[in-house]
Design an enzyme around this catalytic site. Structure first.
Site, PDB file in Angstrom:
ATOM      1  N   SER A  23       0.858  -1.198   0.000  1.00 55.11           N
ATOM      2  CA  SER A  23       0.000   0.000   0.000  1.00 55.11           C
ATOM      3  C   SER A  23       0.882   1.230   0.000  1.00 55.11           C
ATOM      4  CB  SER A  23      -0.882  -0.006   1.257  1.00 55.11           C
ATOM      5  OG  SER A  23      -1.483   1.256   1.452  1.00 55.11           O
ATOM      6  N   TYR A  33      -3.030   0.108  10.363  1.00 55.45           N
ATOM      7  CA  TYR A  33      -3.005  -0.358   8.968  1.00 55.45           C
ATOM      8  C   TYR A  33      -1.687   0.063   8.320  1.00 55.45           C
ATOM      9  CZ  TYR A  33      -4.332  -0.864   4.041  1.00 55.45           C
ATOM     10  OH  TYR A  33      -4.360  -1.212   2.710  1.00 55.45           O
TER      11      TYR A  33
END
Ligand SMILES: NC(=O)c1ccc[n+]([C@@H]2O[C@H](COP(=O)([O-])OP(=O)(O)OC[C@H]3O[C@@H](n4cnc5c(N)ncnc54)[C@H](O)[C@@H]3O)[C@@H](O)[C@H]2O)c1
Length: 275
Positions: free
Chosen positions: A134, A147
């Site tokens: 990501s 996250y």
């Protein structure tokens, strides 16, 4: 063609990647904790695909999944570590169980997959591990604390193993998608604490899938998207003082773009002065 095992392939980026990989002639193991969803997709993809239930937190299940795929499609040649989850909210709003869940799925899960794949791929003399990470692996982001931490850790682990295994028979690629229209993104968009997600226009999962399937042949070391903006973010993220100024500004801009974002939880946001 190549035998590819994809985790989290019942939905979103993983499902689009499975479709694209089969379209390009690969044989694909559609694995997911959601076996019914994996079954549905594999059924649509025909004889080039099979469904396997796999909770990536379960070390024994990884071994079973590799054995099952070997017997149904052939030994796994490419592992696409894609499965991931998010619990939205500011760090102090989440329970420790939610923080731990993200670490277990997003970090320990793919690590376990890599450690299952590596000895098998070394023994068979070839293999390729593709990590779907990501852009949050480069940046400290409001609403993405654990996250982002899992993705920072996953990137570090991936590249460190790749360096250890340099010169060996296994290759390593890491792909950092930007915001992509999937159920995960819908979850983020529904929570005002993740409003920064509106800072960029999300991509279709098929676009990201195409980049991932390209990587099977091109074997890039690392892909950021968009290429220029991604490189800027990658560099900027290492300057925390800059980030303390820039990220709240980006979040404020994103809030202006977000439909109905005025409903952000004032108690949290005003206190932080970020919106
Ligand atoms: N959507 C985005 O904007 C975006 C952006 C950057 C990176 N990513 C990353 O891309 C990957 C795929 O995300 P997505 O948006 O397609 O999500 P998604 O929610 O659409 O799909 C995730 C899949 O993972 C599965 N899953 C969840 N827990 C699992 C577990 N313990 N074991 C096995 N499977 C499990 C789910 O059942 C689901 O099918 C994730 O790693 C995510 O972090 C997504």
């Amino acid at each position: 063609m190549t035998v590819v095992l994809i985790t989290g392939a019942a939905s979103g980026i993983g499902a689009a990647t499975a479709r694209e990989a089969v379209r390009r002639g690969h044989r694909v193991a559609v694995t997911d904790i959601d076996l019914a969803g994996a079954d549905r997709l594999a059924g649509q993809l025909g004889s080039a695909a099979c469904a396997v239930g796999l909770d990536i937190r379960d070390e024994a299940a990884w071994e079973t999944a590799f054995d099952t795929v070997a017997s149904r499609l052939g030994p796994v040649e490419v592992l696409i570590n894609n499965a991931g989850i998010i619990h939205t909210g500011y760090a102090r709003q989440l329970s420790m169980a939610q923080h731990r869940h993200m670490v277990e799925v997003n970090l320990l899960g793919p690590m376990t997959g890599m450690m299952t794949a590596l000895p098998r791929m070394r023994a068979q003399g070839h293999g390729h591990i593709i990590t779907v990470c990501s852009m949050s692996s480069f940046l400290p982001l409001i609403g993405y604390t654990s996250y982002g931490a899992t993705k920072h850790g996953l990137r570090a682990f991936h590249h460190s193993v790749a360096i250890e295994e340099r010169g060996g028979p296994v290759t390593f690629s890491i792909i950092h998608p930007p915001g992509t229209r999937t159920p995960m993104l819908e979850q983020e968009m529904a929570d005002p604490s993740s409003v920064i997600t509106f800072a960029e226009k999300p991509l279709a999962p098929e676009r990201v899938a195409s980049v991932i399937v390209d990587a099977i042949v091109k074997k890039p070391v690392e892909v950021v998207h968009p290429a220029l903006g991604g490189r800027v973010q990658r560099v900027a993220g290492v300057f925390p003082r800059l980030m303390r100024v820039a990220i709240p500004r980006v979040a404020a801009m994103a809030k202006r773009r977000a439909p109905g974002a005025g409903a952000a939880p004032a108690a949290v946001h005003e206190q932080d002065g970020s919106r």
